[in-house]
Design a protein around this motif. Structure first.
Motif, PDB file in Angstrom:
ATOM      1  N   LEU A   1     -40.579  10.312  21.462  1.00 10.12           N
ATOM      2  CA  LEU A   1     -40.408  11.178  22.619  1.00 10.12           C
ATOM      3  C   LEU A   1     -39.704  12.502  22.306  1.00 10.12           C
ATOM      4  N   VAL A   2     -38.663  12.274  21.123  1.00 12.89           N
ATOM      5  CA  VAL A   2     -38.122  13.531  20.471  1.00 12.89           C
ATOM      6  C   VAL A   2     -38.928  14.370  19.842  1.00 12.89           C
ATOM      7  N   SER A   3     -39.901  13.502  18.821  1.00 10.42           N
ATOM      8  CA  SER A   3     -40.977  14.327  18.263  1.00 10.42           C
ATOM      9  C   SER A   3     -41.851  15.098  19.110  1.00 10.42           C
ATOM     10  N   GLN A   4     -42.347  14.563  20.475  1.00 11.68           N
ATOM     11  CA  GLN A   4     -42.939  15.122  21.483  1.00 11.68           C
ATOM     12  C   GLN A   4     -42.240  16.556  21.786  1.00 11.68           C
TER      13      GLN A   4
ATOM     14  N   SER B   1     -30.394   6.426  12.650  1.00  9.73           N
ATOM     15  CA  SER B   1     -31.235   5.511  12.661  1.00  9.73           C
ATOM     16  C   SER B   1     -32.782   6.087  12.756  1.00  9.73           C
ATOM     17  N   PHE B   2     -32.699   7.046  13.944  1.00  8.01           N
ATOM     18  CA  PHE B   2     -34.146   7.547  14.206  1.00  8.01           C
ATOM     19  C   PHE B   2     -34.420   8.921  13.981  1.00  8.01           C
ATOM     20  N   ILE B   3     -33.488   9.823  13.489  1.00  5.03           N
ATOM     21  CA  ILE B   3     -33.777  11.157  13.386  1.00  5.03           C
ATOM     22  C   ILE B   3     -34.703  11.329  12.222  1.00  5.03           C
ATOM     23  N   PRO B   4     -34.236  10.462  11.031  1.00  4.67           N
ATOM     24  CA  PRO B   4     -35.170  10.893   9.844  1.00  4.67           C
ATOM     25  C   PRO B   4     -36.578  10.507  10.180  1.00  4.67           C
ATOM     26  N   LYS B   5     -36.903   9.714  11.227  1.00  4.94           N
ATOM     27  CA  LYS B   5     -38.466   9.298  11.635  1.00  4.94           C
ATOM     28  C   LYS B   5     -38.981  10.485  12.314  1.00  4.94           C
TER      29      LYS B   5
END
Length: 396
Positions: free
Chosen positions: A149-152, A172-176
């Motif tokens: 969702l943040v990538s979107q 945890s997820f920002i690198p993704k």
């Protein structure tokens, strides 16, 4: 990115098979065959085949990104049980400053459930626009969903800068997100500045165990992404006169694809403050002798209204839970006062607490490394000194 075996150059030597730690390469008719379901594009096989150049990896060129298409500063707003995390107010404060320097807008990105009022409140804390993804599935953090969702959001709004707290969630997820959107990520920053001429984010972070400070830029990637340590930036101040836009995006739960399932949350009940939120931390190390002696640490922390910390040695010994560990492999803290008791001062521990405003070290060994960064050092037995300190503060 893509990987290719050039059959006309492959001689069937199988060096690539031996080099692959994932077992993704096999030989068929004396030619290398790569299982893309297992390959992570680490390039070990390319290195092993350097002589013959039978395997190549091609990367998507960052030149395809038109830097001029990106504008504004975005902040990921972290929440727990419907409450905005303290680190996010710090990101809003810093984001507002950076946006003003660039003459651009500040956009807050919130993922949660039933947080319409909180989303509106983010405008009062400096956001010009709030993008709120709303779904019961977003109440609790899950890597894949949040990253998608943040990538979107990044693909749609194209922010030039994206900030997030360097918390367990952010790390945890920002690198993704950075990998998905071809962003340039600087992790665990302690300082942010803007090169206004080139509109570049300058992210400063400790390197080599805190012995050096590195300033990193991402001139060819957008957005420029940074995760920032808690307690190193000033929190945004509420201004009820501010107005802004709130965009609510309803998320279809049926389209959420997750590889994990939340079974249960087990809360650790503590009588003292969480170390990441504390202005005062009293930490114990191997010098405390045994787990029972940590009651002395806890007593002083409670009197001071602070939190209980620990070194990795104390945690590894099973004297105290991991949630209290301070250091590179634990939590990075920046309290106003840090009291280190029976901690010799490994590089890893000091990297996690040396940004504290004032450090007091208590240790038997006058040559302990912790004294090198302490503002005040007490040479003596912590088991004798701590009760006296607790008694004195109680009387005060």
């Amino acid at each position: 990115m893509g990987i290719k075996v050039h059959s006309d150059k492959c001689i069937g030597c199988s060096l690539c098979v031996k080099s692959c730690a994932l077992g993704a390469i096999s030989m068929a008719e004396k030619k290398a065959v790569i299982d893309m379901a297992k390959c992570n594009l680490c390039a070990a096989c390319v290195e092993s085949c350097k002589k013959f150049q039978a395997i190549t990896i091609t990367k998507e060129s960052s030149a395809k990104i038109n830097v001029s298409d990106y504008a504004n500063v975005a902040v990921f707003v972290e929440q727990h049980e419907g409450q905005v995390a303290g680190v996010s107010f710090e990101m809003l404060g810093e984001g507002r400053k950076l946006a003003d320097q660039l003459g651009e807008k500040l956009v807050a990105v919130l993922l949660g459930s039933g947080m319409d009022n909180a989303a509106t409140d983010l405008v009062k804390f400096g956001a010009d626009k709030v993008v709120y993804f709303d779904s019961p599935e977003l109440e609790k953090f899950r890597d894949d969903t949040y990253a998608a969702l943040v990538s979107q959001f990044v693909d749609e709004d194209k922010p030039a800068i994206l900030l997030a707290g360097a918390s367990a969630v952010g790390r945890s997820f920002i690198p993704k997100v950075a990998a998905r959107v071809w962003g340039g990520l600087t992790a665990d920053c302690t300082g942010l500045e803007i090169d206004t001429e080139r509109k570049l984010l300058l992210g400063t972070r400790p390197a080599f165990g805190g012995n050096l400070m590195a300033t990193i830029i991402a001139p060819h990637h957008r957005p420029q992404i940074a995760t920032v340590r808690h307690k190193v930036m000033k929190a945004a101040v509420r201004n009820d006169s501010r107005t802004g836009e709130v965009v609510v995006k309803k998320v279809d739960a049926s389209k959420i694809i997750e590889r994990t399932k939340i079974l249960d949350f087990v809360k650790e009940v503590e009588s003292t403050v969480n170390i990441t939120e504390a202005d005062i931390i009293v930490s114990g190390g191997r010098g405390m002798g045994k787990p029972e002696n940590f009651s002395l640490i806890r007593d002083l922390a409670e009197v001071l209204g602070g939190a209980v910390g620990a070194s990795r040695a104390a945690v590894d010994a099973g004297w105290i839970p991991y949630s209290h560990q301070v250091g590179q492999t634990g939590k990075t803290v920046c309290p106003k006062l840090y009291i280190a008791c029976g901690i010799s001062g490994s590089v890893q521990h000091m990297a996690g607490m040396q940004s504290s405003d004032f450090i007091i070290a208590i240790n038997k060994d006058p040559a302990a490394d912790i004294f090198q960064i302490a503002n005040l050092g007490l040479v003596g037995d912590a088991l004798q000194i701590l009760p006296e300190l607790t008694k004195a503060f109680k009387e005060r």
